[in-house]
Design an enzyme around this catalytic site. Structure first.
Site, PDB file in Angstrom:
ATOM      1  N   TYR A  52      31.321  39.556  37.619  1.00  0.00           N
ATOM      2  CA  TYR A  52      30.951  40.566  38.608  1.00  0.00           C
ATOM      3  C   TYR A  52      32.009  40.651  39.693  1.00  0.00           C
ATOM      4  CZ  TYR A  52      29.418  36.694  41.633  1.00  0.00           C
ATOM      5  OH  TYR A  52      29.364  35.563  42.400  1.00  0.00           O
ATOM      6  N   CYS A  53      32.073  41.819  40.330  1.00  0.00           N
ATOM      7  CA  CYS A  53      32.950  42.041  41.479  1.00  0.00           C
ATOM      8  C   CYS A  53      32.299  43.105  42.346  1.00  0.00           C
ATOM      9  CB  CYS A  53      34.358  42.441  41.046  1.00  0.00           C
ATOM     10  SG  CYS A  53      34.450  43.960  40.085  1.00  0.00           S
ATOM     11  N   THR A  54      33.020  43.658  43.305  1.00  0.00           N
ATOM     12  CA  THR A  54      32.418  44.575  44.271  1.00  0.00           C
ATOM     13  C   THR A  54      31.914  45.857  43.614  1.00  0.00           C
ATOM     14  OG1 THR A  54      33.953  43.739  45.935  1.00  0.00           O
ATOM     15  CG2 THR A  54      32.778  45.777  46.452  1.00  0.00           C
TER      16      THR A  54
END
Length: 613
Positions: free
Chosen positions: A211-213
């Site tokens: 996951y990331c922004t």
């Protein structure tokens, strides 16, 4: 929202921020640039637009109605945006402050770039195929995978991988029972591939949830993981990133803390007001980056609560502290000038991993700039000052893109001179005596990175007569002293880093080559992105025997007609042959034992360095 002005009602539109990206082949970049310039300007949108041959990455803000019109124009006029996830959020209007300026929300910036996101600091290596990225999971599917990991099932081998930077993960991250969350704690996304390389065993054979922004960083990082082959097939990524997850789970779900964003909002939280960030100094709960405090060494954002903030203090982030960095060394020669001495400092140790130091004002401190910091290693029987003089023209030509830092090698050499052959005097019974050497006090000390096996380590101030004629191949016998030189460089990196690259000349190039061959082994102690080897040669030592070197490298040396009388053309060619072809750029010149600064050579040097900016 409406306001009254006399008999007129003036509609005040709500402000918003729009984020989206799309990987797609763009045949004509200029057409896309023209569209964005015209459309965003007419709608009054501000922010960042990045366009590459492989897609776009956009973060813009403006009136909500204008942002909606922008989306409509993209969908109707450009087929390449089909299926794009447009993430639109309402928020307060950015004030004209430092945060808005830093995040690019006081102007419209449209740029053509080589990559939408830079997975690796190695710009010469080909990026993984984005078509091989990890499988997308919706926010609900991602949440369900974490929830089911609590039960006895095959999913207990699940690991969570955060693809963001340390300053982002400090204030928020996913936390699920019975699931390991891997936080690489990198300063910048371009360090992610190196972390993956070094930590493959933690990922191999696992179900990897990334996951990331907003999702774009997971696209490239997941493709890189899958490119490693067997054992790395089961890679999944959160579609739409943390933003879409928090929209689906307003209470935060398994995400704790706040989501760091790259616009004037700074961070976005859920209905759960729990704070997971802590002040660097007092360790009290704190997660507000609005003060924009930064590490004095690497310039990474740090969390310092309002009670601990001090305009006259230097802050050292946790990563720099692990590398032993505190104050700048007095022994460093920066741009050829001695480092100014510091006043007596009282260092306050607030905890085992926190140091705050009094600020020493320096108007010429370029560490806040975007220039490349390049550590320069001089040749045999030279010193930092003389090498600074020899590279003055080069430094001038590169002043807009690089900063040179010069240091002395650790092995001090004695003063040696060679006597001329005695000339018989026809009027005397004996030949005349050779001239006396110059007084020692008028000579600067000379140093070396490597010395002969029988090197006398006692340095003196008196001149010594050479045992015999100077051997033009003496550099091949100077192989001792590497351990001392390596320890010396580690200390320089610890106290004076970070450095983007290393430039070595002649024997200094041989030292830089050895270090580059050990780049992965030295990671954490000596982090750098590239080396520039000028008139270099390879030493016959074991450190150079383990396959092609994959460190990005620029080789600069004289061609066969180049009249380099110190280092033969073939010796420099042999050094270049030790590097992987995808990592190596070669510039041959006809200028002798120097670093050329005229065209076309300087243009090739600029082109290489420009890839790392």
């Amino acid at each position: 929202m409406e306001t009254m002005s006399g008999d007129k009602t003036i509609a005040t539109e709500q402000y918003g921020v729009l984020l989206y990206y799309k990987y797609a082949e763009i045949p004509n970049l200029n057409d896309v640039v023209t569209f964005y310039r015209s459309n965003c300007s007419s709608l009054g949108l501000l922010g960042r637009v990045r366009i590459s041959p492989h897609g776009v990455n956009v973060t813009v803000g403006g009136n909500l109605h204008s942002l909606e019109k922008h989306i409509e124009a993209l969908k109707s006029n450009h087929d390449l945006f089909e299926g794009t996830d447009f993430k639109l959020a309402t928020c307060h209007h950015p004030s004209n402050d430092k945060v808005a300026e830093e995040s690019g929300f006081t102007s419209l910036s449209i740029r053509i770039v080589k990559e939408l996101v830079t997975l690796s600091s190695h710009p010469l290596l080909k990026s993984p195929e984005i078509s091989n990225a990890g499988k997308h999971l919706s926010a609900t599917e991602f949440h369900s995978s974490l929830h089911n990991a609590n039960s006895e099932s095959p999913e207990k081998s699940l690991v969570l991988l955060d693809a963001r930077n340390l300053y982002e993960t400090r204030i928020g991250k996913f936390q699920a029972p019975n699931v390991d969350t891997l936080d690489p704690q990198v300063r910048q996304y371009s360090d992610m591939s190196s972390w993956i390389d070094a930590n493959g065993e933690q990922l191999k054979g696992k179900n990897i949830l990334m996951y990331c922004t907003g999702g774009i960083r997971c696209e490239m990082a997941s493709a890189y993981i899958k490119s490693k082959g067997a054992g790395f097939e089961n890679v999944f990524q959160l579609f739409g990133g943390i933003q879409r997850y928090m929209e689906q789970f307003p209470d935060g779900g398994f995400f704790k803390g706040k989501n760091f964003v790259f616009d004037h909002r700074i961070s976005v939280g859920s209905s759960d007001a729990n704070i997971i960030g802590t002040c660097l100094i007092c360790h009290c709960s704190f997660d507000d980056y609005s003060s924009r405090c930064r590490c004095t060494h690497c310039r990474m954002l740090v969390l310092v609560c309002h009670g601990c903030q001090n305009e006259s203090a230097l802050y050292v982030c946790e990563l720099c502290q692990r590398q032993g960095k505190t104050v700048r060394s007095k022994q460093l020669i920066e741009n050829g000038e001695p480092e100014p001495s510091l006043p007596d400092l009282e260092i306050h140790n607030f905890s085992s991993d926190t140091i705050v130091l009094p600020q020493v004002p320096r108007e010429d401190d370029v560490r806040t700039s975007r220039k490349l910091r390049i550590l320069c290693l001089h040749g045999f029987r030279q010193n930092a000052s003389s090498f600074k003089g020899r590279t003055a023209s080069l430094a001038k030509k590169l002043k807009k893109m690089s900063e040179f830092i010069f240091i002395d090698a650790p092995h001090e050499l004695s003063f040696i001179y060679q006597t001329p052959m005695p000339v018989p005097d026809m009027n005397c019974a004996s030949p005349s005596l050779p001239p006396s050497p110059p007084p020692s006090q008028s000579c600067n000390k000379k140093f070396a990175w490597f010395v002969a096996q029988n090197f006398d380590r006692s340095s003196g101030v008196d001149w010594k007569v050479a045992d015999g004629p100077f051997d033009p191949l003496q550099y091949q016998q100077q192989t001792a002293g590497y351990d001392i030189s390596l320890s010396h460089l580690k200390k320089v990196f610890s106290q004076e880093g970070p450095f983007d690259g290393i430039l070595g000349f002649s024997q200094g190039a041989a030292m830089a080559a050895l270090v580059s061959a050990q780049q992965e082994k030295l990671r954490g102690e000596m982090d750098f992105k590239f080396v520039v080897l000028c008139s270099g040669f390879a030493l016959q030592v074991k450190e150079m025997e383990f396959g092609p070197i994959k460190c990005p490298c620029l080789h600069i040396f004289g061609n066969e007609q180049g009249k380099d009388r110190q280092i033969a053309n073939q010796a420099s060619k042999e050094l270049a042959s030790l590097y992987d072809d995808s990592c190596s750029v070669i510039v041959e010149h006809d200028c002798g034992h120097i670093i050329p600064t005229r065209s076309p050579y300087i243009d090739e040097i600029k082109d290489f360095l420009g890839r790392f900016l």
